[in-house]
Design a protein around this motif. Structure first.
Motif, PDB file in Angstrom:
ATOM      1  N   LYS A 132       0.865  -0.901   0.194  1.00  0.00           N
ATOM      2  CA  LYS A 132       0.231   0.325  -0.115  1.00  0.00           C
ATOM      3  C   LYS A 132       1.356   0.824   0.075  1.00  0.00           C
ATOM      4  CE  LYS A 132      -3.010   2.383   2.798  1.00  0.00           C
ATOM      5  NZ  LYS A 132      -3.994   2.926   4.402  1.00  0.00           N
ATOM      6  N   ARG A 172      -5.383  -6.115  -1.180  1.00  0.00           N
ATOM      7  CA  ARG A 172      -6.184  -5.965  -0.090  1.00  0.00           C
ATOM      8  C   ARG A 172      -4.977  -4.850   0.630  1.00  0.00           C
ATOM      9  NH1 ARG A 172      -5.485 -10.637   4.610  1.00  0.00           N
ATOM     10  NH2 ARG A 172      -7.607 -11.379   4.386  1.00  0.00           N
ATOM     11  N   SER A 214      -7.098  -2.499  -2.773  1.00  0.00           N
ATOM     12  CA  SER A 214      -8.161  -2.008  -2.160  1.00  0.00           C
ATOM     13  C   SER A 214      -7.806  -1.264  -1.891  1.00  0.00           C
ATOM     14  CB  SER A 214      -8.687  -3.244  -1.511  1.00  0.00           C
ATOM     15  OG  SER A 214     -10.104  -2.364  -0.884  1.00  0.00           O
ATOM     16  N   ASP A 215      -7.065  -0.691  -0.493  1.00  0.00           N
ATOM     17  CA  ASP A 215      -6.941   0.003   0.669  1.00  0.00           C
ATOM     18  C   ASP A 215      -6.141   1.423   0.180  1.00  0.00           C
ATOM     19  OD1 ASP A 215      -7.285  -1.836   2.738  1.00  0.00           O
ATOM     20  OD2 ASP A 215      -5.308  -1.705   3.194  1.00  0.00           O
ATOM     21  N   GLN A 220      -6.678   2.628  -3.314  1.00  0.00           N
ATOM     22  CA  GLN A 220      -7.096   2.476  -3.966  1.00  0.00           C
ATOM     23  C   GLN A 220      -8.669   3.114  -3.598  1.00  0.00           C
ATOM     24  OE1 GLN A 220      -6.128   3.407  -7.035  1.00  0.00           O
ATOM     25  NE2 GLN A 220      -4.590   3.438  -5.508  1.00  0.00           N
ATOM     26  N   SER A 248     -10.837   0.770  -3.156  1.00  0.00           N
ATOM     27  CA  SER A 248     -11.813   0.424  -3.321  1.00  0.00           C
ATOM     28  C   SER A 248     -11.352  -1.453  -4.457  1.00  0.00           C
ATOM     29  CB  SER A 248     -13.773   0.408  -4.094  1.00  0.00           C
ATOM     30  OG  SER A 248     -12.838   0.650  -5.829  1.00  0.00           O
ATOM     31  N   TYR A 249     -11.348  -2.391  -4.530  1.00  0.00           N
ATOM     32  CA  TYR A 249     -11.446  -3.043  -5.909  1.00  0.00           C
ATOM     33  C   TYR A 249     -11.707  -4.093  -6.648  1.00  0.00           C
ATOM     34  CZ  TYR A 249      -7.934  -7.231  -6.032  1.00  0.00           C
ATOM     35  OH  TYR A 249      -7.376  -8.028  -6.914  1.00  0.00           O
ATOM     36  N   TYR A 253      -9.581  -8.836 -10.698  1.00  0.00           N
ATOM     37  CA  TYR A 253      -8.237  -9.744 -10.567  1.00  0.00           C
ATOM     38  C   TYR A 253      -8.461 -10.328 -11.264  1.00  0.00           C
ATOM     39  CZ  TYR A 253      -6.068 -13.228  -8.020  1.00  0.00           C
ATOM     40  OH  TYR A 253      -4.803 -14.495  -8.211  1.00  0.00           O
ATOM     41  N   VAL A 279     -11.807  -8.519  -0.058  1.00  0.00           N
ATOM     42  CA  VAL A 279     -11.488  -7.155  -1.324  1.00  0.00           C
ATOM     43  C   VAL A 279     -12.913  -7.437  -1.853  1.00  0.00           C
ATOM     44  CG1 VAL A 279      -9.323  -6.748  -0.524  1.00  0.00           C
ATOM     45  CG2 VAL A 279      -9.918  -7.962  -2.387  1.00  0.00           C
ATOM     46  N   ASN A 280     -13.959  -7.928  -2.033  1.00  0.00           N
ATOM     47  CA  ASN A 280     -15.219  -7.970  -3.195  1.00  0.00           C
ATOM     48  C   ASN A 280     -14.800  -7.603  -4.812  1.00  0.00           C
ATOM     49  OD1 ASN A 280     -17.975  -7.939  -3.612  1.00  0.00           O
ATOM     50  ND2 ASN A 280     -18.460  -6.087  -2.783  1.00  0.00           N
ATOM     51  N   PRO A 281     -13.861  -8.430  -5.295  1.00  0.00           N
ATOM     52  CA  PRO A 281     -13.811  -7.873  -6.367  1.00  0.00           C
ATOM     53  C   PRO A 281     -15.402  -7.527  -7.487  1.00  0.00           C
ATOM     54  CG  PRO A 281     -12.920  -9.459  -5.662  1.00  0.00           C
ATOM     55  CD  PRO A 281     -13.530  -9.785  -4.974  1.00  0.00           C
TER      56      PRO A 281
END
Length: 303
Positions: free
Chosen positions: A98, A123, A126-127, A129, A131-132, A135, A167-169
């Motif tokens: 990150k 992770r 996601s952190d 940006q 959001s994720y 992938y 991260v819920n892609p």
């Protein structure tokens, strides 16, 4: 005298002799993690071996785009990890990657190490940006088991489930798998937001067909892109130095078609590229090293 010291004294090799980070986009980070391998160990040695041997290869990518690829990167060195403590290491990878993404131009290339590291990178993306997005999983395996070995929920054979849950892609794009069990193929096919192209699919597709599928998939969602490449997607005749080899894999040219399409259409949305699962102790005569070096150069060329 200081100029002589800078010229003649070096504490260690950098990848291809590129500068240490302080400048350069993107940074390259070694992640020598090996906490959960299930067959042949040795991936933790990959970043160091690749780095030291890279001095002896020509720095020419497969396709000449008129770009000096070595001017596009800097070497951060290797992340210090705690051998065998996977949850702590995931948090360390998340934290450091990150910071790297935020500090150095918004993207990073990570050289593993085992494939579990991509959970920590996901992770971090996601952190950093907020959001994720997408992938992209380029691998001989789906890495989507619920447990492997039995009783172990987080490993290099299960981490994709953890990416889904943590991260819920927006989209999971599986490119090149050729082996799986019933449980994980059902899991992947039951996802509402996944697409699967098996090895045989990619081999049968014309280049323009493959590019169109990847373009349309990446264009369907606006979020950041995380490209994760397990080199066992290549046929063992090209890449014998892996922990879990599987027959009838992609040729190098077929893999390059996939990578170029993702990087061409992903553009600056590609925030992280992982190159994982090279295992020098399992590589007879280090025969896989030229392909690993070329793969890194080609990724830099197309970024």
């Amino acid at each position: 005298m200081s100029n002589d010291i800078n010229f003649y004294v070096s504490s260690q090799y950098t990848l291809f002799g590129i500068p240490r980070c302080g400048s350069g986009i993107p940074p390259i980070l070694g992640v020598p993690i090996e906490d959960t391998v299930s067959f042949r160990p040795g991936t933790r040695f990959a970043p160091g071996v690749i780095r030291s041997w890279s001095q002896y290869f020509e720095f020419t990518p497969t396709e000449d785009l008129g770009i000096d690829v070595l001017n596009k990167a800097c070497d951060l060195g290797d992340l210090t990890l705690l051998q065998g403590i996977v949850n702590v290491n995931m948090e360390r990878i998340r934290s450091v990657v990150k910071e790297v993404i935020n500090k150095w131009g918004g993207r990073v290339i990570s050289i593993g190490g085992e494939h579990t590291m991509s959970l920590g990178v996901a992770r971090a993306v996601s952190d950093s940006q907020g959001s994720y997005g997408i992938y992209v999983h380029v691998d001989a395996h789906l890495d989507s088991r619920e447990e492997w070995p039995v009783g172990q929920s987080l490993s290099h054979a299960t981490f994709v489930r953890h990416i889904v849950n943590s991260v819920n892609p927006q989209l999971l794009l599986f490119l090149g798998p050729r082996v799986y069990d019933k449980e994980e193929i059902s899991f992947v096919r039951d996802l509402d937001n996944s697409m699967l192209l098996l090895t045989r699919d990619i081999k049968l597709m014309e280049s323009y067909e493959l590019r169109n599928v990847i373009r349309d998939s990446l264009g369907s969602y606006p979020g950041p892109i995380h490209l994760s490449i397990d080199v066992d997607v290549l046929d063992p005749s090209i890449m014998p130095g892996v922990g879990n080899p599987e027959g009838f894999g992609l040729s190098y040219g077929e893999l390059l078609r996939v990578i170029r399409a993702v990087l061409d259409y992903g553009g600056f949305r590609v925030k992280a590229v992982d190159l994982v699962e090279y295992s020098p102790p399992n590589d007879p005569g280090l025969m896989s090293l030229p392909a690993m070096a070329r793969l890194i150069l080609d990724v830099l060329n197309y970024l």
